[in-house]
Write a protein that holds these residues in place. Sequence first.
Motif, PDB file in Angstrom:
ATOM      1  N   UNK A 142       0.838  -1.206   0.000  1.00 18.10           N
ATOM      2  CA  UNK A 142       0.000   0.000   0.000  1.00 18.10           C
ATOM      3  C   UNK A 142       0.870   1.252   0.000  1.00 18.10           C
ATOM      4  N   UNK A 143       1.950   1.233   0.798  1.00 18.37           N
ATOM      5  CA  UNK A 143       2.846   2.391   0.835  1.00 18.37           C
ATOM      6  C   UNK A 143       3.449   2.657  -0.537  1.00 18.37           C
ATOM      7  N   UNK A 144       3.854   1.573  -1.229  1.00 20.77           N
ATOM      8  CA  UNK A 144       4.426   1.734  -2.566  1.00 20.77           C
ATOM      9  C   UNK A 144       3.426   2.292  -3.556  1.00 20.77           C
ATOM     10  N   UNK A 145       2.169   1.806  -3.470  1.00 20.39           N
ATOM     11  CA  UNK A 145       1.144   2.269  -4.410  1.00 20.39           C
ATOM     12  C   UNK A 145       0.795   3.731  -4.175  1.00 20.39           C
ATOM     13  N   UNK A 146       0.841   4.177  -2.911  1.00 21.30           N
ATOM     14  CA  UNK A 146       0.456   5.552  -2.588  1.00 21.30           C
ATOM     15  C   UNK A 146       1.641   6.503  -2.512  1.00 21.30           C
ATOM     16  N   UNK A 147       2.855   5.965  -2.711  1.00 15.93           N
ATOM     17  CA  UNK A 147       4.031   6.832  -2.750  1.00 15.93           C
ATOM     18  C   UNK A 147       4.450   7.386  -1.403  1.00 15.93           C
ATOM     19  N   UNK A 148       4.315   6.596  -0.351  1.00 14.89           N
ATOM     20  CA  UNK A 148       4.769   7.013   0.974  1.00 14.89           C
ATOM     21  C   UNK A 148       5.701   5.941   1.531  1.00 14.89           C
ATOM     22  N   UNK A 149       6.483   6.306   2.533  1.00 14.75           N
ATOM     23  CA  UNK A 149       7.428   5.359   3.107  1.00 14.75           C
ATOM     24  C   UNK A 149       6.793   4.609   4.265  1.00 14.75           C
ATOM     25  N   UNK A 150       7.273   3.368   4.465  1.00 17.77           N
ATOM     26  CA  UNK A 150       6.764   2.578   5.586  1.00 17.77           C
ATOM     27  C   UNK A 150       7.158   3.211   6.917  1.00 17.77           C
ATOM     28  N   UNK A 151       8.370   3.737   6.985  1.00 16.58           N
ATOM     29  CA  UNK A 151       8.817   4.350   8.229  1.00 16.58           C
ATOM     30  C   UNK A 151       7.968   5.575   8.568  1.00 16.58           C
ATOM     31  N   UNK A 152       7.603   6.336   7.532  1.00 20.05           N
ATOM     32  CA  UNK A 152       6.741   7.494   7.768  1.00 20.05           C
ATOM     33  C   UNK A 152       5.376   7.089   8.272  1.00 20.05           C
ATOM     34  N   UNK A 153       4.829   5.988   7.709  1.00 21.49           N
ATOM     35  CA  UNK A 153       3.532   5.504   8.154  1.00 21.49           C
ATOM     36  C   UNK A 153       3.591   5.043   9.609  1.00 21.49           C
ATOM     37  N   UNK A 154       4.593   4.261   9.961  1.00 18.80           N
ATOM     38  CA  UNK A 154       4.698   3.756  11.333  1.00 18.80           C
ATOM     39  C   UNK A 154       4.951   4.892  12.316  1.00 18.80           C
ATOM     40  N   UNK A 155       5.690   5.919  11.880  1.00 17.96           N
ATOM     41  CA  UNK A 155       5.892   7.079  12.745  1.00 17.96           C
ATOM     42  C   UNK A 155       4.574   7.813  12.971  1.00 17.96           C
ATOM     43  N   UNK A 156       3.786   7.955  11.894  1.00 20.69           N
ATOM     44  CA  UNK A 156       2.471   8.611  12.016  1.00 20.69           C
ATOM     45  C   UNK A 156       1.541   7.807  12.920  1.00 20.69           C
ATOM     46  N   UNK A 157       1.667   6.472  12.843  1.00 25.89           N
ATOM     47  CA  UNK A 157       0.784   5.594  13.598  1.00 25.89           C
ATOM     48  C   UNK A 157       0.988   5.745  15.102  1.00 25.89           C
ATOM     49  N   UNK A 158       2.214   6.005  15.502  1.00 30.37           N
ATOM     50  CA  UNK A 158       2.523   6.097  16.929  1.00 30.37           C
ATOM     51  C   UNK A 158       2.602   7.530  17.433  1.00 30.37           C
ATOM     52  N   UNK A 159       2.533   8.491  16.510  1.00 30.55           N
ATOM     53  CA  UNK A 159       2.675   9.882  16.888  1.00 30.55           C
ATOM     54  C   UNK A 159       1.362  10.418  17.475  1.00 30.55           C
ATOM     55  N   UNK A 160       1.450  11.230  18.504  1.00 32.41           N
ATOM     56  CA  UNK A 160       0.261  11.852  19.089  1.00 32.41           C
ATOM     57  C   UNK A 160      -0.336  12.852  18.103  1.00 32.41           C
ATOM     58  N   UNK A 161      -1.666  13.038  18.115  1.00 31.71           N
ATOM     59  CA  UNK A 161      -2.297  14.001  17.191  1.00 31.71           C
ATOM     60  C   UNK A 161      -1.722  15.405  17.387  1.00 31.71           C
ATOM     61  N   UNK A 162      -1.562  16.110  16.289  1.00 28.57           N
ATOM     62  CA  UNK A 162      -1.030  17.467  16.347  1.00 28.57           C
ATOM     63  C   UNK A 162      -2.063  18.418  16.943  1.00 28.57           C
ATOM     64  N   UNK A 163      -1.596  19.608  17.305  1.00 28.99           N
ATOM     65  CA  UNK A 163      -2.514  20.608  17.851  1.00 28.99           C
ATOM     66  C   UNK A 163      -3.588  20.970  16.832  1.00 28.99           C
ATOM     67  N   UNK A 164      -3.205  21.029  15.554  1.00 29.86           N
ATOM     68  CA  UNK A 164      -4.176  21.336  14.501  1.00 29.86           C
ATOM     69  C   UNK A 164      -5.228  20.241  14.398  1.00 29.86           C
ATOM     70  N   UNK A 165      -4.780  18.963  14.495  1.00 31.44           N
ATOM     71  CA  UNK A 165      -5.726  17.854  14.409  1.00 31.44           C
ATOM     72  C   UNK A 165      -6.689  17.869  15.588  1.00 31.44           C
ATOM     73  N   UNK A 166      -6.164  18.163  16.780  1.00 32.17           N
ATOM     74  CA  UNK A 166      -7.042  18.232  17.952  1.00 32.17           C
ATOM     75  C   UNK A 166      -8.035  19.383  17.826  1.00 32.17           C
ATOM     76  N   UNK A 167      -7.553  20.500  17.275  1.00 28.68           N
ATOM     77  CA  UNK A 167      -8.441  21.644  17.064  1.00 28.68           C
ATOM     78  C   UNK A 167      -9.519  21.311  16.037  1.00 28.68           C
TER      79      UNK A 167
END
Length: 382
Positions: free
Chosen positions: A114-139
């Motif tokens: 899926x990462x290859x088809x959408x042009x994103x890195x696996x490491x970026x996805x896993x980092x996003x998965x564990x990262x807390x929501x940003x202030x903008x997202x919470x807002x």
Amino acid sequence: MERRKFTREFKLEAVKLIKERGVSFAQASRDLDVHQTVLRNWVRDFGSDPASAFPGHGQMKPEQLELARLRKEVAKLKAERDILKKGRGLLCEGLPVRFAFIAKHRDIWPVSWICGALGVSRSGFHAWLTRAPSARARSDEEIGARVRASHVTRFRTYGARPVWHDLLAEGYRCGLHRIERLMRAQGLRARPRRRGLPKDTGERSVIADNVLDRQFTAGGPNQKWVADFTYIWTAEGWLYVAAVIDLFSRRVVGWSMQAEMTAQLVTDALIMAIWRRGKPDALLHHSDQGSQYTSEQFQRLMADNDVACSMSRSGNCWDNAAMESFFSSLKTERTARKVYRARDEAKADVFDYIECFYNPIRRHSTIGYRSPIDFEREAGVA
């Protein structure tokens, strides 16, 4: 520690446990004492080539190796095609949207595909998965909830601009485009304008003064009745609903529903009211100056029953505000958000609203938050 080995039969049964019996990966992992990642690999291998999955430890011939490689490549290409088909338009979206898509579908396809088809890195996805929501997202989450509340409490009639003003009044600092984006993300759209109402082309004639004079209270039953009719759209065309209300209890004492806007429509509603309440004594009947109410047929019925006539001034809906209020409640609480396939379906729904809800149950502020029937019962009206 020696690596555990599993037979092909064990792997096939484990895959069936998940795919056919609907057991979750987490539950299967606990029951079989096999890591979830291993189970996901087995399900993936079986999905790409069920016939050749789990071949064992024997050496494969060169042609078998090539065939296996081609099968895996074909399976990957098919998966990429399906990924792009299901995620149509995602390549134009930001990373959070693409990452959310990957998180939702990682049980169907390998994350790397899926990462290859959408042009994103696996490491970026896993980092996003564990990262807390940003202030903008919470807002966005907080404002999005207020946007939805404003839209729903306004009966889904508000578009982005009125919702925006609602939030500004509540003290939120945000732009109109942000409100548009949050409404679009939640699938919130303003209710479209109603189609043009049919026109009453009948001639009007002033045959009675406004005797009621906006005195919408009565000391007892059968002293003041108000009447009017409205329109409800169905797939078969307009349904016309006429009603008569006793101002003493705000009870709908007569109604009629027909496919035509004729004098018979309002006449039938008055006949029902007289039949239900008995022949009135010193009754005032108030309506507008529509041709149905000024017709000879309707006026003769009132004269035969000694009913005094009162009519609103031309083009003045406030002179019959009690009736307008009832029709507003009918549409807001029942018919406005429905699509009727046939007039009979709409008739049944309006009947249910009047006879099963409005008269016996619905609390009315004008009569002390009691239902019309309860109010009459407490007043000793038979």
